[in-house]
Write an enzyme that holds these catalytic residues in place. Structure first.
Site, PDB file in Angstrom:
ATOM      1  CB  CYS A  48      -0.759  -0.139   1.244  1.00  0.00           C
ATOM      2  SG  CYS A  48      -1.787   1.378   1.569  1.00  0.00           S
ATOM      3  CG  HIS A  49       0.797   6.157  -0.785  1.00  0.00           C
ATOM      4  ND1 HIS A  49       0.327   6.944   0.280  1.00  0.00           N
ATOM      5  CD2 HIS A  49       1.552   6.859  -1.592  1.00  0.00           C
ATOM      6  CE1 HIS A  49       1.185   8.038   0.140  1.00  0.00           C
ATOM      7  NE2 HIS A  49       1.774   8.017  -0.953  1.00  0.00           N
ATOM      8  CB  THR A  50       0.556   3.654   4.305  1.00  0.00           C
ATOM      9  OG1 THR A  50      -0.777   4.266   3.972  1.00  0.00           O
ATOM     10  CG2 THR A  50       0.773   4.235   5.817  1.00  0.00           C
ATOM     11  CG  HIS A  70      -0.596  -1.295   6.160  1.00  0.00           C
ATOM     12  ND1 HIS A  70       0.188  -1.007   5.520  1.00  0.00           N
ATOM     13  CD2 HIS A  70      -1.972  -0.684   5.736  1.00  0.00           C
ATOM     14  CE1 HIS A  70       0.036   0.080   4.535  1.00  0.00           C
ATOM     15  NE2 HIS A  70      -1.399   0.142   5.089  1.00  0.00           N
ATOM     16  CD  GLU A  71      -4.042  -2.629   1.162  1.00  0.00           C
ATOM     17  OE1 GLU A  71      -4.545  -1.771   0.881  1.00  0.00           O
ATOM     18  OE2 GLU A  71      -3.605  -3.583   0.218  1.00  0.00           O
ATOM     19  CB  CYS A 100     -10.468  -1.248  22.591  1.00  0.00           C
ATOM     20  SG  CYS A 100     -11.258   0.508  22.980  1.00  0.00           S
ATOM     21  CB  CYS A 103     -12.580   3.941  24.007  1.00  0.00           C
ATOM     22  SG  CYS A 103     -12.667   3.866  22.029  1.00  0.00           S
ATOM     23  CB  CYS A 106     -15.106   1.318  20.519  1.00  0.00           C
ATOM     24  SG  CYS A 106     -13.476   1.011  19.617  1.00  0.00           S
ATOM     25  CB  CYS A 114     -10.090   2.415  18.388  1.00  0.00           C
ATOM     26  SG  CYS A 114      -9.556   1.693  20.005  1.00  0.00           S
ATOM     27  NE  ARG A 118      -8.057   8.063  17.333  1.00  0.00           N
ATOM     28  CZ  ARG A 118      -8.493   9.273  17.568  1.00  0.00           C
ATOM     29  NH1 ARG A 118      -8.078  10.289  17.329  1.00  0.00           N
ATOM     30  NH2 ARG A 118      -9.377   9.256  18.338  1.00  0.00           N
ATOM     31  CB  CYS A 178      -5.315  -0.803   3.872  1.00  0.00           C
ATOM     32  SG  CYS A 178      -4.703   0.985   4.341  1.00  0.00           S
ATOM     33  NE  ARG A 373      -3.539  -1.901  -2.207  1.00  0.00           N
ATOM     34  CZ  ARG A 373      -3.517  -0.630  -2.260  1.00  0.00           C
ATOM     35  NH1 ARG A 373      -2.942   0.120  -3.291  1.00  0.00           N
ATOM     36  NH2 ARG A 373      -4.162  -0.040  -1.221  1.00  0.00           N
TER      37      ARG A 373
END
Length: 382
Positions: A48-50, A70-71, A100, A103, A106, A114, A118, A178, A373
């Site tokens: 992913c770009h991130t 993360h994907e 969670c 909170c 959530c 969250c 987060r 993501c 992707r």
């Protein structure tokens, strides 16, 4: 219980030793999950770009050595103390942000941000004990956004793990953890275009095309794609885009062009570039009285959004969104179901596949702007 539960697992991981340098496949040790943590065998991951943004580390401090990614999709190997919703063998999506369930965010029906889980791009350790679960020769290798899926095994907080239908094809639904969900949800959950409405999508990368897909699913009659790269226009038709605007083709501001095309402005717009000028254009191109603009892209930290206050007073609405307003554990399973019943065609987003040993090819493809992707197929471990 798995035979490796409570034990350190040795496996392969793609380690970023320094910014902008090719990842190196290394043998790492992955510690057992601690309280409220899950250890996952990753089967498929995507770029992913991130990942690229923080790997390049051009605009911020970034911790190295680090395991990005993360994907992804995988299978639970073992769970730590206090984990009751998941068990070994469950099929899951690890997610860069969490839920969670305790909170205020959530418990709110309106928010998915969250307080505890987060996204945190700077933290390279687990929140339970401020330590990494990855190491090489006793030295820590840092986590990335709590997921680090460029490893055959990873440890994730239970609140960042969505349990999904075991029949879902993991090599396809991995992209839902993501970018695709971010764009899709920005349209379906936040912009909420009425059937027959007009929608402008700014930026036709994977997130923007997912936003267009959301507009198509909502029944929009006109979906206008806005991008500086005309090569993206033909592929965008597969995602429901009906018309295209390249701002470079006009002397006047693109918001004026769109207003003229649509008799005063589009009903909804979704901005997916992170460019503050595109954000302003996306807001100013919606119709007065009822138009809604949704900002998805992340701008430069020093960027300033400027528009005449009358644009708001004339009953245009400006909204922002994070991860498409989806709560990871509660909502992602239903997005997976959308893909399984072919309502959402995730295959359209997958343009390349590479084996884990060639993960740097995925970075090369991304940097050349090729495809949407790229799926990284993890090599099996004992």
């Amino acid at each position: 219980m798995s035979t490796t539960a409570c034990q350190v697992i040795k496996c392969k991981a793609a380690v970023a030793w320094e910014a902008g340098k090719p990842l190196v496949i290394e043998e790492v040790e992955v510690a057992p999950p601690q309280k409220m943590e899950v250890r996952i065998k990753i089967l498929f991951t995507s770029l992913c770009h991130t990942d690229v943004y923080f790997w390049e580390a051009k605009a911020q401090d970034s911790v190295f050595p680090r395991i990005f990614g993360h994907e992804a999709a995988g299978i639970v190997e073992s769970v730590g103390e206090g984990v009751t919703e998941l068990a070994a063998g469950d099929h899951v999506l690890p997610v860069f942000t969490g839920e969670c369930k305790d909170c205020a965010h959530c418990k709110s029906k309106e928010s998915n941000m969250c307080t505890l889980l987060r996204i945190n791009t700077e933290r390279g350790v687990m929140i339970n004990d401020q330590k990494s679960r990855f190491s090489i020769n006793g030295k820590p290798i840092y986590h990335f956004v709590g997921t680090s899926t460029f490893s055959e095994y990873t440890v994730v907080h239970v609140g960042c793990v969505a349990k999904i239908n075991p029949l879902a094809p993991l090599d396809k639904v991995c992209v839902l953890s993501c970018g695709i969900s971010t764009g899709l949800g920005a349209t379906l959950n936040v912009a909420k275009p009425p059937k027959g409405s007009s929608v402008a999508i700014f930026g036709l990368g994977a997130v923007g095309l997912a936003a267009a897909e959301g507009a198509r699913l909502a029944g929009a009659s006109r979906i206008i794609g806005v991008d500086l790269n005309p090569a993206r226009f033909e592929d965008a038709k597969k995602f429901g885009v009906t018309e295209f605007v390249n701002p470079k083709d006009y002397k006047k501001p693109v918001q004026e062009v769109i207003a003229e095309m649509t008799n005063g402005g589009v009903d909804r717009s979704v901005e997916c570039t992170g460019n503050v000028n595109a954000m302003i254009q996306a807001f100013e191109c919606v119709h007065d009285g009822w138009g809604v603009a949704v900002l998805v892209g992340v701008p430069h930290k020093d960027a300033v959004f400027k528009t005449n206050p009358m644009n708001l007073l004339n009953e245009r609405t400006l909204k922002g969104t994070f991860f498409g307003n989806y709560k990871p554990r509660s909502d992602l399973p239903s997005v997976v179901e959308m893909s399984m019943n072919k309502e959402l065609e995730v295959e359209k987003f997958i343009t390349h596949k590479v084996p884990f040993a060639e993960i740097n090819k995925a970075f090369d493809l991304f940097l050349r702007g090729e495809g949407l992707r790229c799926i990284v197929e993890m090599e099996s471990t004992a």
